[in-house]
Design a protein around this motif. Structure first.
Motif, short mmCIF file in Angstrom:
data_model
loop_
_atom_site.label_atom_id
_atom_site.label_comp_id
_atom_site.label_asym_id
_atom_site.label_seq_id
_atom_site.Cartn_x
_atom_site.Cartn_y
_atom_site.Cartn_z
N ALA A 1 -11.90 -2.67 3.10
CA ALA A 1 -10.83 -2.49 2.11
C ALA A 1 -10.34 -3.86 1.69
N ASP A 2 -9.67 -3.91 0.54
CA ASP A 2 -9.14 -5.20 0.09
C ASP A 2 -7.88 -5.53 0.87
N ALA A 3 -7.55 -6.80 0.90
CA ALA A 3 -6.42 -7.28 1.71
C ALA A 3 -5.11 -6.66 1.28
N ALA A 4 -4.91 -6.44 -0.02
CA ALA A 4 -3.64 -5.91 -0.50
C ALA A 4 -3.39 -4.49 0.00
N SER A 5 -4.43 -3.67 0.09
CA SER A 5 -4.25 -2.31 0.57
C SER A 5 -4.12 -2.26 2.09
N LEU A 6 -4.67 -3.23 2.80
CA LEU A 6 -4.54 -3.27 4.25
C LEU A 6 -3.18 -3.81 4.69
N ALA A 7 -2.58 -4.67 3.89
CA ALA A 7 -1.35 -5.35 4.29
C ALA A 7 -0.23 -4.41 4.69
N PRO A 8 0.11 -3.38 3.89
CA PRO A 8 1.22 -2.51 4.32
C PRO A 8 0.91 -1.74 5.59
N LEU A 9 -0.37 -1.46 5.84
CA LEU A 9 -0.75 -0.76 7.06
C LEU A 9 -0.67 -1.69 8.27
N LEU A 10 -0.88 -2.98 8.05
CA LEU A 10 -0.85 -3.94 9.15
C LEU A 10 0.56 -4.44 9.45
N ALA A 11 1.49 -4.25 8.52
CA ALA A 11 2.84 -4.79 8.71
C ALA A 11 3.48 -4.24 9.98
N HIS A 12 3.35 -2.94 10.21
CA HIS A 12 3.93 -2.33 11.41
C HIS A 12 3.30 -2.91 12.67
#
Length: 661
Positions: free
Chosen positions: A404-415
């Motif tokens: 996946a692209d970094a932008a779509s992974l970022a909100p999932l990784l924030a937690h």
């Protein structure tokens, strides 16, 4: 990867059940044959080791060639007598206060042999004439010994199956242990147990209630296998001694409640592990126990042979630590995986092509966490690539990785990355800060309205779970405070994130940022300060210069439910003079709930707004006046910041015309 709303096992299984075509139904207990008490073997007849060996020492003195392992003599059964079945009250009265575990695992055969020393305490109101201890139905008790000062005493016990969905097989092997004398309330016993058996894959408990096979397999993936050892503990697989009443998935939310209660009740316990793993060829890479990582020390049996054919033992030791708000878990990963290790991420996966995207996503999130929590993480995020439904233990995340692209992974990784950046022994802060950071990420990238919409969606479930308090003299006794919260999905995540969002409104961003970063660093240096349930309040009061005792009393230390606000009156008064438009708007608000709140009162006309804050005690009415430089068109009470029993915003439209002075 998983979102912040699906991190807890209770949510995962609840979603799974909701997708099944059959409504959950209670299992019928399997017929149980008459049981005969089994005479406890003497410790000398077992695989019990001596004192704890240093790293690299073979545990249990097992030879890698199982054919050469001497077999213990057969047990001599005790005289036959009827098994006295323990009551659920007796099962619920036991609390484990210490674990010292030694495991010998053979991934090739899914076999586990264990020597467990543990301490149990009677936290019930009555003496216990017997103990009921449980393991997974694929494991069996070999001996139980009472340890006292300078001596040991073998105890008589009988095994029988117990239907319970606390284990993935849907059953436990329960040992009913006869005590020399009843265990009085508030007292403890030191015990040693030997047990063994296999832990293969099983989704029997979910298949019995009609779950599709693929969904069941994705949820119940615990097993000992050559590719991965994954043991998530109580609620998934009983790989260590536990004690609990029978709990079935068809019986409401009792399993999920029992998970949280077990975490809270046993959080002060100490736990340690000495681990030995048999292998052939490459040794396993590392082990994670209760979220902690240790590397293996290897002992090849035939150093002169090729690596692919060489059997050996790998050992690791985890020193005693406080268990904390978690279920004991163990993961052992092989070497045939690509690993990346940097300050933000330590990942093990067989998909090296996805790693750049994950690292890029973490770099996107990093400025937010550095701004709010401190410049650097306390430890890297550990990510184990696994196709099943996700599991999280602080900075350890077991989840499927995907391209996946970094932008779509970022909100999932924030937690998940927040858990690497911030830690508190108090679950409401530990989980709440992670969900709060997720909301801040949404706000930063999609706007405040999007963050509030996500918060409202989570609060909808909170409103259903909160106590409906009516006419009680002490409403706090009917709820569950955040300090004592054990329901992760409702209190330790959703409500605590809402509490932090309200504190942000009360103190401002700068004060809350300073308090979170200072608390994080102080808690990391001082376990005593971290254990103090009032430490965060003091830190935030110092940073903001505000007295927040009234807020913490109603929202953290006690549970007074949610506010229930309504607009009683709006009285506008035209103050316009000399061509300058000005109105004084008086707003009277009633709080029919018991929790106090400092509520934003906003007067709006087009894009022009003016906001004042009004503190409303529980079951009270208060008013404020807002000086507005324009003709007011509407009054809004609560912009969604305060979670309520019903709607999160209240609007009163105004139709006014300016008078000529």
């Amino acid at each position: 990867m998983l979102s912040s709303a699906s991190r807890c096992l209770s949510i995962l299984l609840a979603v799974l059940l909701a997708q099944t075509s059959l409504a959950p139904a209670q299992k019928q207990p399997a017929p149980q044959p008459p049981q005969q008490p089994t005479q406890q073997k003497e410790p000398s007849d077992t695989l019990e080791p001596g004192p704890a060996p240093p790293p690299g020492t073979v545990l249990f003195n097992r030879n890698i060639n199982q054919e050469q392992t001497p077999q213990p003599p057969a047990q001599q059964p005790a005289p036959e007598k009827e098994l006295v079945t323990p009551t659920d009250a007796e099962r619920a009265s036991l609390t484990f206060t210490a674990y010292d575990l030694a495991l010998h695992i053979s991934p090739a055969t899914s076999h586990l042999a264990a020597h467990a020393q543990f301490t149990v305490k009677n936290t019930g109101p009555s003496p216990l004439p017997r103990l009921a201890l449980q393991l997974s139905s694929t494991l069996h008790w070999e001996s139980v010994t009472l340890r006292t000062a300078g001596s040991t005493q073998p105890l008589t016990f009988a095994e029988h199956p117990l239907d319970t969905d606390a284990d993935h097989t849907g059953q436990a092997t329960e040992a009913v242990i006869t005590l020399p004398q009843p265990l009085a309330p508030g007292t403890t016993l030191d015990l040693t147990a030997i047990y063994s058996g296999e832990i293969p894959f099983s989704a029997e408990r979910l298949e019995r209630i009609g779950a599709p096979l693929d969904k069941a397999a994705a949820a119940d993936w615990d097993a000992i296998t050559p590719s991965l050892t994954a043991l998530r503990g109580f609620g998934n697989v009983l790989w260590y001694p536990t004690a609990s009443p029978s709990i079935l998935l068809g019986d409401g939310a009792k399993l999920f409640q029992a998970l949280g209660q077990a975490k809270l009740r046993q959080s002060p316990a100490t736990i340690s592990l000495r681990l030995t793993v048999e292998y052939t060829g490459e040794a396993p890479a590392a082990a994670w126990f209760c979220g902690r990582r240790e590397v293996f020390h290897t002992i090849p049996e035939n150093p002169g042979t090729s690596v692919t054919d060489t059997p050996g033992l790998a050992t690791a030791e985890f020193s005693p630590r406080t268990l904390g708000f978690r279920i004991p878990s163990l993961f052992i990963v092989p070497t045939d995986a690509t690993a990346t290790d940097n300050m933000l991420l330590s990942a093990i996966t067989q998909q090296p092509n996805v790693l750049p995207s994950y690292n890029a996503g973490l770099q996107l999130v990093r400025p937010l966490l550095s701004d709010w929590l401190g410049p650097n993480p306390l430890e890297p995020l550990i990510l184990l690539d696994h196709p099943g439904q996700p599991f999280e233990d602080n900075a350890l995340l077991v989840a499927p990785m995907h391209a996946a692209d970094a932008a779509s992974l970022a909100p999932l990784l924030a937690h998940s990355l927040t858990h690497a950046w911030f830690y508190s022994s108090h679950p409401w802060l530990n989980e709440g800060v992670a969900q709060f950071m997720t909301l801040l990420w949404v706000e930063r990238n999609q706007g405040r309205n999007a963050a509030l919409a996500q918060l409202h969606q989570q609060v909808n479930t909170l409103a259903l779970a909160e106590p409906q308090i009516t006419g009680t003299s002490d409403p706090a006794t009917t709820g569950q405070s955040l300090i004592e919260a054990h329901d992760e999905t409702t209190y330790c995540g959703t409500k605590s994130a809402a509490v932090l969002w309200m504190l942000r409104s009360l103190t401002g961003d700068a004060a809350l940022k300073h308090a979170l970063a200072l608390y994080r660093d102080t808690a990391a240096r001082s376990p005593k300060e971290d254990a103090d349930s009032h430490a965060f309040q003091r830190t935030l009061e110092q940073a903001s210069g505000r007295d927040l005792g009234w807020f913490f009393d109603d929202w953290v230390y006690r549970d007074r439910g949610l506010p229930d606000l309504s607009i009683l009156n709006v009285t506008p008064r035209d103050l316009s003079t000399g061509g300058k438009t000005s109105w004084l708007v008086s707003v009277e608000v009633h709080n029919d709930g018991y929790a106090a709140a400092e509520v934003p009162i906003t007067v709006r006309s087009g894009t022009l707004t003016k906001t004042e804050f009004l503190r409303l005690p529980g079951r009270a009415t208060a008013s404020t006046r807002v000086l507005f430089e324009g003709i007011p068109a509407e009054v809004i009470v609560n912009d969604g910041t305060i979670p309520e029993q019903t709607t999160p915003t209240h609007t009163r439209k105004l139709t006014l015309t300016q008078t000529t002075n």
